[in-house]
Every structure is written in structure tokens, then in C-alpha cells.
Motif scaffolding. Sequence first.
Motif, PDB file in Angstrom:
ATOM      1  N   GLN A   1       7.033  -2.774  10.665  1.00  0.00           N
ATOM      2  CA  GLN A   1       5.689  -3.252  10.388  1.00  0.00           C
ATOM      3  C   GLN A   1       5.671  -4.566   9.612  1.00  0.00           C
ATOM      4  O   GLN A   1       4.621  -5.191   9.476  1.00  0.00           O
ATOM      5  CB  GLN A   1       4.903  -2.178   9.621  1.00  0.00           C
ATOM      6  CG  GLN A   1       4.789  -0.877  10.397  1.00  0.00           C
ATOM      7  CD  GLN A   1       3.690   0.018   9.867  1.00  0.00           C
ATOM      8  OE1 GLN A   1       2.658  -0.438   9.388  1.00  0.00           O
ATOM      9  NE2 GLN A   1       3.922   1.312   9.956  1.00  0.00           N
ATOM     10  N   LEU A   2       6.811  -4.990   9.103  1.00  0.00           N
ATOM     11  CA  LEU A   2       6.870  -6.242   8.369  1.00  0.00           C
ATOM     12  C   LEU A   2       6.882  -7.430   9.339  1.00  0.00           C
ATOM     13  O   LEU A   2       7.773  -7.530  10.186  1.00  0.00           O
ATOM     14  CB  LEU A   2       8.109  -6.289   7.478  1.00  0.00           C
ATOM     15  CG  LEU A   2       8.094  -5.374   6.252  1.00  0.00           C
ATOM     16  CD1 LEU A   2       9.448  -5.411   5.550  1.00  0.00           C
ATOM     17  CD2 LEU A   2       6.979  -5.773   5.293  1.00  0.00           C
ATOM     18  N   GLN A   3       5.918  -8.312   9.179  1.00  0.00           N
ATOM     19  CA  GLN A   3       5.857  -9.487  10.054  1.00  0.00           C
ATOM     20  C   GLN A   3       7.102 -10.354   9.912  1.00  0.00           C
ATOM     21  O   GLN A   3       7.564 -10.961  10.888  1.00  0.00           O
ATOM     22  CB  GLN A   3       4.617 -10.312   9.729  1.00  0.00           C
ATOM     23  CG  GLN A   3       3.296  -9.618  10.012  1.00  0.00           C
ATOM     24  CD  GLN A   3       2.120 -10.487   9.621  1.00  0.00           C
ATOM     25  OE1 GLN A   3       2.093 -11.695   9.864  1.00  0.00           O
ATOM     26  NE2 GLN A   3       1.133  -9.876   8.979  1.00  0.00           N
ATOM     27  N   ALA A   4       7.635 -10.434   8.693  1.00  0.00           N
ATOM     28  CA  ALA A   4       8.812 -11.272   8.472  1.00  0.00           C
ATOM     29  C   ALA A   4      10.009 -10.777   9.276  1.00  0.00           C
ATOM     30  O   ALA A   4      10.853 -11.573   9.697  1.00  0.00           O
ATOM     31  CB  ALA A   4       9.160 -11.310   6.984  1.00  0.00           C
TER      32      ALA A   4
ATOM     33  N   THR B   1      13.770  -3.248   2.608  1.00  0.00           N
ATOM     34  CA  THR B   1      13.261  -2.517   3.775  1.00  0.00           C
ATOM     35  C   THR B   1      13.012  -3.425   4.967  1.00  0.00           C
ATOM     36  O   THR B   1      12.744  -2.936   6.074  1.00  0.00           O
ATOM     37  CB  THR B   1      11.963  -1.768   3.428  1.00  0.00           C
ATOM     38  OG1 THR B   1      10.994  -2.692   2.916  1.00  0.00           O
ATOM     39  CG2 THR B   1      12.226  -0.678   2.398  1.00  0.00           C
ATOM     40  N   LEU B   2      13.123  -4.737   4.760  1.00  0.00           N
ATOM     41  CA  LEU B   2      13.086  -5.676   5.886  1.00  0.00           C
ATOM     42  C   LEU B   2      14.102  -5.267   6.952  1.00  0.00           C
ATOM     43  O   LEU B   2      13.915  -5.540   8.140  1.00  0.00           O
ATOM     44  CB  LEU B   2      13.393  -7.083   5.373  1.00  0.00           C
ATOM     45  CG  LEU B   2      13.344  -8.240   6.368  1.00  0.00           C
ATOM     46  CD1 LEU B   2      11.915  -8.492   6.839  1.00  0.00           C
ATOM     47  CD2 LEU B   2      13.927  -9.508   5.744  1.00  0.00           C
TER      48      LEU B   2
ATOM     49  N   GLY C   1       0.345  -2.405   2.071  1.00  0.00           N
ATOM     50  CA  GLY C   1      -0.968  -2.732   2.599  1.00  0.00           C
ATOM     51  C   GLY C   1      -1.931  -3.329   1.592  1.00  0.00           C
ATOM     52  O   GLY C   1      -3.064  -3.676   1.946  1.00  0.00           O
ATOM     53  N   ALA C   2      -1.505  -3.471   0.332  1.00  0.00           N
ATOM     54  CA  ALA C   2      -2.386  -4.059  -0.673  1.00  0.00           C
ATOM     55  C   ALA C   2      -2.625  -5.531  -0.352  1.00  0.00           C
ATOM     56  O   ALA C   2      -1.716  -6.229   0.098  1.00  0.00           O
ATOM     57  CB  ALA C   2      -1.772  -3.922  -2.064  1.00  0.00           C
TER      58      ALA C   2
ATOM     59  N   TRP D   1       2.830 -11.430   3.945  1.00  0.00           N
ATOM     60  CA  TRP D   1       2.869 -10.752   2.652  1.00  0.00           C
ATOM     61  C   TRP D   1       3.246  -9.286   2.831  1.00  0.00           C
ATOM     62  O   TRP D   1       3.006  -8.703   3.904  1.00  0.00           O
ATOM     63  CB  TRP D   1       1.495 -10.806   1.969  1.00  0.00           C
ATOM     64  CG  TRP D   1       1.065 -12.173   1.553  1.00  0.00           C
ATOM     65  CD1 TRP D   1       0.365 -13.085   2.301  1.00  0.00           C
ATOM     66  CD2 TRP D   1       1.309 -12.792   0.284  1.00  0.00           C
ATOM     67  NE1 TRP D   1       0.167 -14.233   1.584  1.00  0.00           N
ATOM     68  CE2 TRP D   1       0.720 -14.087   0.336  1.00  0.00           C
ATOM     69  CE3 TRP D   1       1.955 -12.389  -0.887  1.00  0.00           C
ATOM     70  CZ2 TRP D   1       0.771 -14.965  -0.740  1.00  0.00           C
ATOM     71  CZ3 TRP D   1       2.008 -13.260  -1.958  1.00  0.00           C
ATOM     72  CH2 TRP D   1       1.427 -14.532  -1.882  1.00  0.00           C
ATOM     73  N   SER D   2       3.794  -8.713   1.765  1.00  0.00           N
ATOM     74  CA  SER D   2       3.914  -7.262   1.677  1.00  0.00           C
ATOM     75  C   SER D   2       3.709  -6.837   0.221  1.00  0.00           C
ATOM     76  O   SER D   2       3.938  -7.632  -0.707  1.00  0.00           O
ATOM     77  CB  SER D   2       5.279  -6.765   2.181  1.00  0.00           C
ATOM     78  OG  SER D   2       6.321  -7.100   1.274  1.00  0.00           O
ATOM     79  N   ASN D   3       3.239  -5.624   0.037  1.00  0.00           N
ATOM     80  CA  ASN D   3       3.091  -5.024  -1.294  1.00  0.00           C
ATOM     81  C   ASN D   3       2.242  -5.856  -2.259  1.00  0.00           C
ATOM     82  O   ASN D   3       2.404  -5.766  -3.467  1.00  0.00           O
ATOM     83  CB  ASN D   3       4.464  -4.766  -1.915  1.00  0.00           C
ATOM     84  CG  ASN D   3       5.300  -3.837  -1.060  1.00  0.00           C
ATOM     85  OD1 ASN D   3       6.106  -4.296  -0.258  1.00  0.00           O
ATOM     86  ND2 ASN D   3       5.107  -2.529  -1.212  1.00  0.00           N
TER      87      ASN D   3
END
Length: 282
Positions: free
Chosen positions: A37-40, A31-32, A197-198, A266-268
Motif C-alpha cells: 500500500q506504500l506508494q514509495a 515495512t517498505l 492513513g493519518a 507520505w505515510s504515518n
Amino acid sequence: MASSWSEKPHGDVGIDSLMMDTFFLSHGSPTLSIDEQLQARHFMQSWRDQVLPEVPKAILMVSGHWDVSDPTVNVINGPNDTIYDFYGFPKSMYQLEYPAPGTPALAKRVKELLQEAGFGHVKEDKNRGLDHGAWVPLMLMYPAADIPVCQLSIDSAKDAAYHYRMGKALAPLKEEGVLLIGSGSATHNLRAIGRDGAPPASWAVDFDNWLTDALLNGRYEDVNNYLVKAPNAKMAHPWPDHFYPLHVALGAAGENTKAEQVHQSWSNGTLSYSSYRFKAAE
């Protein structure tokens, strides 16, 4: 001695003016490719402005998603196919394309260097395009898809030291204008993945912090022996396919290498996007 490959320099930059660093990029979730919303994602979109303004002559991608028993390079005339090696994601992701030109000349050079270093039989794949570990980062970093791209496989049945030696064999490429990128994940345990968001899990944070500290302080033997040296190594990487691209990039940087962390997010809850540059120490 192997001769340098014969592809013409990309754009207006001549081969003699280029000296490429090597990189390890954490590509995380597919999903990148679409998730703003992903900072990466934003890090990779800022690549030309904030990380590497020099335009490489060609790109060699080492992705954790091409895992076979013998070193293999894709030898593609014309544009690379876009491989959708993921399932159950939004339809829009399967409509994305990254038709970067292949580079048979670089593929042959990679094969030559590996064979000279004692890697034996190196295969050529004349049909395989770019998997999402390659094209997703590249579509964000170089959206015009106009830089030639070759991909090299990993072998998760081997160890980290094997992949480090593979990188060492490829070290001459950085002096030939080739950008070598290892694409994987600093942590990669899909069975432990959390919700959006965890907060990052403690085991993942401990491994990620250890990796950054080891790289930045030059403890590369520890990184090669991460299963013994790192905390939560098997939890962070139950299978090593997404970690070995880092060892290739590290080995390819050459002697007296200095590491720099160029991104961390980070994600998930368990997917670290920690990414690193490796360059010759001054």
C-alpha cells in the motif's frame, strides 16, 4: 591524481558510455520491504522503467543507518550480508535477503577520493553488509541483486556542509559509471509518528515543501544551512542522520547541479518519501 577504479563494467554497458546522476531516496519505514500500500514501494519498483533505465556499473549507498565517527566503507569480497537493523516487525521481513556482490575496488576508490579531499583517516570495514537503508530500496529497484554495491557511512556529529563536501569529493564517481544514492528520509521524527492513513502533519508538510522549493530553485546553501533556513527543522529532523545522505548526494552531483523531484508521498502522518535526482544542468 586518483586513477579510476578497476572493476569491470556491469553487463554490456561500458564505462565510457555511462554518466550517472546522483539521487536522494526517502526509504521511510522498513515495512517498505513488504507493504504494497506504500506508494514509495511502487515508485522504487518502477525505477528501471521510469527513472533510470541505464544499468550502473556499481552502486555506492550512503545510508542514514550507518553512523560512525570516521568515514568508513565496507570492503566485501563476495555477497553482502543482509542486516536486519529493526525490531518488532513481521517475521517475513527477517527472511528477506539481498546478497548483492560487494566491490572492494569501488571501496578503495571511495577511500582514495575522500583522503585526497582532506578527509584524513578513512576506515575499511571488511565484515559489515548492507543495512535496511541500503537493501530495502535496492531490492525493489534492482531485485536481481546482481549489481555490485558498496556502502559509505555518515557522521551525525558533523554538520550538513561536511557531508556536502564529502559528496563533492566523490563527484568523479558519476563519470565512472557509479550510481551514488543517499538513502534517508526527507522528514524523520519517529517520536511524532502517526497512525497508518493519518494525514500529513502541518509541520512536516511545511518542511517538506521548503526542501523541495529550495532544491528545485538551486538554493543549496540554504539546504546546507537548513537548521537556520528551514521551518520546523528540529521537528522534522531531531537527529540529522536521515538527512545527511541528501547532502552527500547533492555534493556528488558536481557544479551547476539541477534538482528534480522524482517522487513524493507520505505515510504515518509524518514520514515524507520525497526523493530527488541531481544532475548537471545543460
